[in-house]
Design a protein around this motif. Structure first.
Motif, PDB file in Angstrom:
ATOM      1  N   ASP A 131     -32.167  33.170  28.696  1.00 26.45           N
ATOM      2  CA  ASP A 131     -31.604  34.382  28.391  1.00 26.45           C
ATOM      3  C   ASP A 131     -30.587  35.025  29.354  1.00 26.45           C
ATOM      4  OD1 ASP A 131     -33.409  34.486  26.257  1.00 26.45           O
ATOM      5  OD2 ASP A 131     -34.630  36.250  27.352  1.00 26.45           O
ATOM      6  N   PHE A 132     -30.625  34.886  30.550  1.00 25.14           N
ATOM      7  CA  PHE A 132     -29.605  35.367  31.439  1.00 25.14           C
ATOM      8  C   PHE A 132     -28.380  34.443  31.429  1.00 25.14           C
ATOM      9  CE2 PHE A 132     -28.041  35.179  35.869  1.00 25.14           C
ATOM     10  CZ  PHE A 132     -27.784  36.540  35.728  1.00 25.14           C
ATOM     11  N   LEU A 133     -28.429  33.317  31.299  1.00 21.01           N
ATOM     12  CA  LEU A 133     -27.353  32.153  31.109  1.00 21.01           C
ATOM     13  C   LEU A 133     -26.577  32.230  29.920  1.00 21.01           C
ATOM     14  CD1 LEU A 133     -28.575  29.142  33.128  1.00 21.01           C
ATOM     15  CD2 LEU A 133     -27.098  30.859  34.176  1.00 21.01           C
ATOM     16  N   SER A 134     -27.308  32.996  28.984  1.00 18.79           N
ATOM     17  CA  SER A 134     -26.620  32.901  27.642  1.00 18.79           C
ATOM     18  C   SER A 134     -26.087  34.457  27.259  1.00 18.79           C
ATOM     19  CB  SER A 134     -27.532  32.553  26.476  1.00 18.79           C
ATOM     20  OG  SER A 134     -28.578  33.318  26.490  1.00 18.79           O
ATOM     21  N   THR A 135     -26.113  35.303  28.492  1.00 17.47           N
ATOM     22  CA  THR A 135     -25.446  36.599  28.286  1.00 17.47           C
ATOM     23  C   THR A 135     -24.032  36.617  27.896  1.00 17.47           C
ATOM     24  OG1 THR A 135     -26.981  37.307  30.132  1.00 17.47           O
ATOM     25  CG2 THR A 135     -25.199  38.757  29.548  1.00 17.47           C
ATOM     26  N   ASP A 136     -23.830  37.477  26.901  1.00 16.54           N
ATOM     27  CA  ASP A 136     -22.492  37.518  26.245  1.00 16.54           C
ATOM     28  C   ASP A 136     -21.621  38.183  27.425  1.00 16.54           C
ATOM     29  OD1 ASP A 136     -20.293  37.984  24.693  1.00 16.54           O
ATOM     30  OD2 ASP A 136     -21.148  39.443  23.138  1.00 16.54           O
ATOM     31  N   LEU A 137     -20.326  37.449  27.511  1.00 13.67           N
ATOM     32  CA  LEU A 137     -19.476  37.964  28.650  1.00 13.67           C
ATOM     33  C   LEU A 137     -18.288  38.303  27.943  1.00 13.67           C
ATOM     34  CD1 LEU A 137     -20.083  35.303  31.388  1.00 13.67           C
ATOM     35  CD2 LEU A 137     -20.861  37.860  31.246  1.00 13.67           C
ATOM     36  N   ASP A 138     -18.010  38.746  26.703  1.00 13.58           N
ATOM     37  CA  ASP A 138     -16.768  38.900  26.035  1.00 13.58           C
ATOM     38  C   ASP A 138     -16.187  40.148  26.425  1.00 13.58           C
ATOM     39  OD1 ASP A 138     -17.033  36.618  24.223  1.00 13.58           O
ATOM     40  OD2 ASP A 138     -17.945  37.938  22.552  1.00 13.58           O
ATOM     41  N   TRP A 139     -17.043  41.115  26.965  1.00 10.25           N
ATOM     42  CA  TRP A 139     -16.352  42.177  27.771  1.00 10.25           C
ATOM     43  C   TRP A 139     -15.489  41.877  28.758  1.00 10.25           C
ATOM     44  CZ3 TRP A 139     -17.306  42.926  32.873  1.00 10.25           C
ATOM     45  CH2 TRP A 139     -18.272  42.142  33.380  1.00 10.25           C
ATOM     46  N   ALA A 140     -15.460  40.952  29.413  1.00  5.61           N
ATOM     47  CA  ALA A 140     -14.633  40.649  30.511  1.00  5.61           C
ATOM     48  C   ALA A 140     -13.342  40.178  30.029  1.00  5.61           C
ATOM     49  CB  ALA A 140     -15.393  39.565  31.494  1.00  5.61           C
ATOM     50  N   ASP A 141     -13.375  39.466  28.793  1.00  6.66           N
ATOM     51  CA  ASP A 141     -11.864  39.311  28.214  1.00  6.66           C
ATOM     52  C   ASP A 141     -11.188  40.458  27.549  1.00  6.66           C
ATOM     53  OD1 ASP A 141     -12.546  36.392  28.697  1.00  6.66           O
ATOM     54  OD2 ASP A 141     -14.044  36.501  27.064  1.00  6.66           O
ATOM     55  N   THR A 142     -11.757  41.528  27.581  1.00  8.91           N
ATOM     56  CA  THR A 142     -10.936  42.847  27.012  1.00  8.91           C
ATOM     57  C   THR A 142     -10.893  43.848  27.715  1.00  8.91           C
ATOM     58  OG1 THR A 142     -12.887  43.486  25.713  1.00  8.91           O
ATOM     59  CG2 THR A 142     -11.570  41.885  24.617  1.00  8.91           C
ATOM     60  N   LEU A 143     -11.790  43.911  28.448  1.00  2.51           N
ATOM     61  CA  LEU A 143     -11.923  45.205  29.644  1.00  2.51           C
ATOM     62  C   LEU A 143     -10.847  45.045  30.624  1.00  2.51           C
ATOM     63  CD1 LEU A 143     -13.390  47.662  30.363  1.00  2.51           C
ATOM     64  CD2 LEU A 143     -14.840  46.344  31.660  1.00  2.51           C
TER      65      LEU A 143
END
Length: 568
Positions: free
Chosen positions: A414-426
């Motif tokens: 669960d931890f390693l599959s966390t969505d990190l898309d926010w880091a590409d736009t923020l």
């Protein structure tokens, strides 16, 4: 008149011009700026005296240190005679003696109600004795009232330490400005017995401390009598006094692999200049007796020099100056990736392994970097909550129905599959100040450089975030805090092994044995516990020698106290 050698650009203006408001490129002759003559001149004289700016008036503003610049901005604000003066973290970046001078000045202003003062303070900042009311913005809400009432309520709820456990709480309350016991001769004697400065036979440049049984690593930085002057003003240099009463002119200092240095000293003592020499940003780095990674800056017969890009590839650096000039439109991911770039805006050299390193840091600090983050059962992202078996969420309780090994696998996946898309736009510029400092801290350590330089890198962070960064620096992903989202005092936070460590899924192990660290700070709480060696620079122009030594315990926990660092 400005000395031409101290100018960076022809358009640099002096501190006196800045305080007078004469900062135009082509000022009209006879116009003295907004603050000239009469009461303004008297106020300027008072502000210059109280903020210890008199010896800096002829220097270009660009040559001031971070702490000196903050003092200059405060003076500029006072000279403007506002009705209300808002000071956002005025003590950040200032050394304790300057804080002790500034606080009584602000207290006199507050007593006269001209102007009225509103200060924002960090948890580690001392609360001036003259403050009457507090507004506390905490994780459990907002509290406001008289200072005594608010502090009593916070202590009862263990949100702050008792006064006896938090000596810095009233650091500037005494008439002398600092509520501490000066280092006595007996204390200094014990310090000398515990860590005696001595040179290493056969290595004249090594004027530092070697711990008992410590193996000396490869020299990364060698300063063999460095002296930096701006005209008649000496910024770096002076005598280094050793036990045998031998005096060496200039700065003799060697930083080796495995060293963990604390570089301390008053504002303007030369800390920023030393770091700029190491990073090869300073023009005199070409002419000084200085070797970086075994090379001088200029080539010699049969020996190649070293380029600025080669130097900076092997250094990870975070500082207020980098923060001030870092591009605000880069995304959070780009900030971390920039560690492998030659300049702020050049293309980083990435590969699959480096991409995974970036993802690991973003996941570990997602609750600090993403202001829109909110823990849910489906996507928990605070690793303290994830990795504390005693405080699992509904997802954790579901996992407990399985065997412990399977539960750990579920949590890890669960931890390693966390969505990190926010880091590409923020964008970096849209982050809160504390989060920006976290991003730049990660940029400094993520590539595992030979030398990590943290120049007030942890200032401006919330205390919990700051401690989390220091834990990450020491142990990487192998350790985490107990208690989940616990923002209580440092003494009430435990440390435990992370599940990532238990299952062998750690990418960042913390500062390695082959790396060196140089930490600059004016606040005890911002000095990482890994610091073992210390160098204290004297106040500029004082004629006092530098002091250096080694400690076996975290600063403040052993024989060496924070007050001893600043004792003259």
């Amino acid at each position: 008149m400005l000395d031409s050698k101290s100018r960076r650009e022809e358009t640099d203006f002096s501190l006196l011009d800045y305080l007078h408001g004469r900062t135009e490129l082509n000022p009209v002759e006879g116009e003295g700026g907004a603050n000239s003559g009469g009461k303004e001149d008297n106020l300027l004289i008072t502000a210059v005296r109280d903020l210890k700016l008199r010896d800096l008036l002829t220097l270009p503003v660009g040559n001031l240190s971070n702490g000196q610049t903050r003092r200059a901005r405060i003076a500029k604000a006072l000279i403007g005679r506002p009705e209300v003066l808002l000071l956002d973290e005025p003590f950040m970046g200032l050394d304790p003696p300057t804080v002790a001078t500034l606080s009584p000045l602000l207290g006199r202003i507050a007593a006269s109600h001209s102007p009225r003062l509103i200060l924002s303070l960090r948890p580690q900042d001392p609360i001036p004795q003259w403050i009457t009311h507090l507004v506390y913005l905490g994780p459990t809400g907002v509290r406001q009232g008289t200072k005594d009432d608010i502090l009593r309520e916070l202590r009862e709820q263990s949100l702050i330490a008792e006064p006896s456990e938090c000596l810095d709480q009233n650091l500037i309350a005494s008439p002398q400005g600092m509520d501490r016991v000066p280092a006595t001769k007996n204390v200094l004697k014990r310090l000398n017995q515990k860590s005696k400065p001595r040179s290493i036979e056969g290595d004249r440049s090594n004027k530092q401390i070697a711990g008992e049984g410590k193996t000396l690593g490869e020299p990364l930085v060698e300063m063999n009598g460095v002296r930096v002057r701006y005209g008649e003003k000496e910024v770096v240099g002076g005598p280094l006094v050793e036990n045998q009463n031998i005096q060496e002119e200039g700065l003799w200092w060697t930083v080796r692999r495995g060293d963990r240095w604390g570089l301390f000293g008053p504002n303007g003592s030369g800390k920023t200049t030393i770091l700029s020499l190491i990073c090869s940003d300073h023009p005199q780095s070409y002419s000084q007796p200085l070797r970086i990674f075994g090379h001088s800056r200029l080539p010699a017969p049969g020996k190649l020099g070293i380029s600025i890009f080669d130097i900076q590839q092997r250094i990870g650096h975070s500082s207020p100056e980098i923060h001030a000039f870092f591009p605000k439109d880069l995304t959070v991911r780009h900030v971390l990736e920039n560690a492998w770039a030659d300049t702020f805006l050049s293309k980083p050299q990435l590969n699959a392994s480096r991409d995974r390193d970036v993802d690991a840091c973003l996941r570990w600090f997602q609750s600090q970097l993403n202001p829109n983050f909110s823990p849910t059962e489906e996507s928990p992202t605070n690793q303290n909550e994830i990795f504390n078996p005693a405080e699992r969420t509904q997802r954790g309780r579901r996992a407990r129905k399985l065997n412990e090994h399977r539960a750990m696998e579920v949590e890890i996946e669960d931890f390693l599959s966390t969505d990190l898309d926010w880091a590409d736009t923020l964008r970096f510029g849209d982050l809160p100040f504390s989060a920006q400092r976290v991003a730049l801290f990660l940029r400094a350590v993520i590539k595992k450089p030979d030398l990590v330089i943290l120049d007030e890198a942890l200032s401006g962070m919330d205390d919990f975030v700051r401690d989390k960064c220091m834990l990450f620096l020491a142990h990487g992903e192998t350790k985490t805090f107990t208690g989940g989202l616990d923002y209580r005092s440092r003494k009430q936070r435990g440390v435990q092994e992370s599940i990532l460590s238990a299952v062998g899924r750690v990418r960042f192990q913390g500062l390695g044995e082959g790396q060196a660290l140089i930490c600059v700070s004016h606040v005890k709480e911002e000095v990482p516990p890994v610091v073992k060696e210390w160098l204290v620079l004297p106040e500029a122009g004082s004629g006092l020698p530098m002091r250096l030594g080694r400690i076996e315990e975290p600063l403040g926990d052993g024989i060496l106290k924070w007050g001893d660092i600043w004792a003259k």
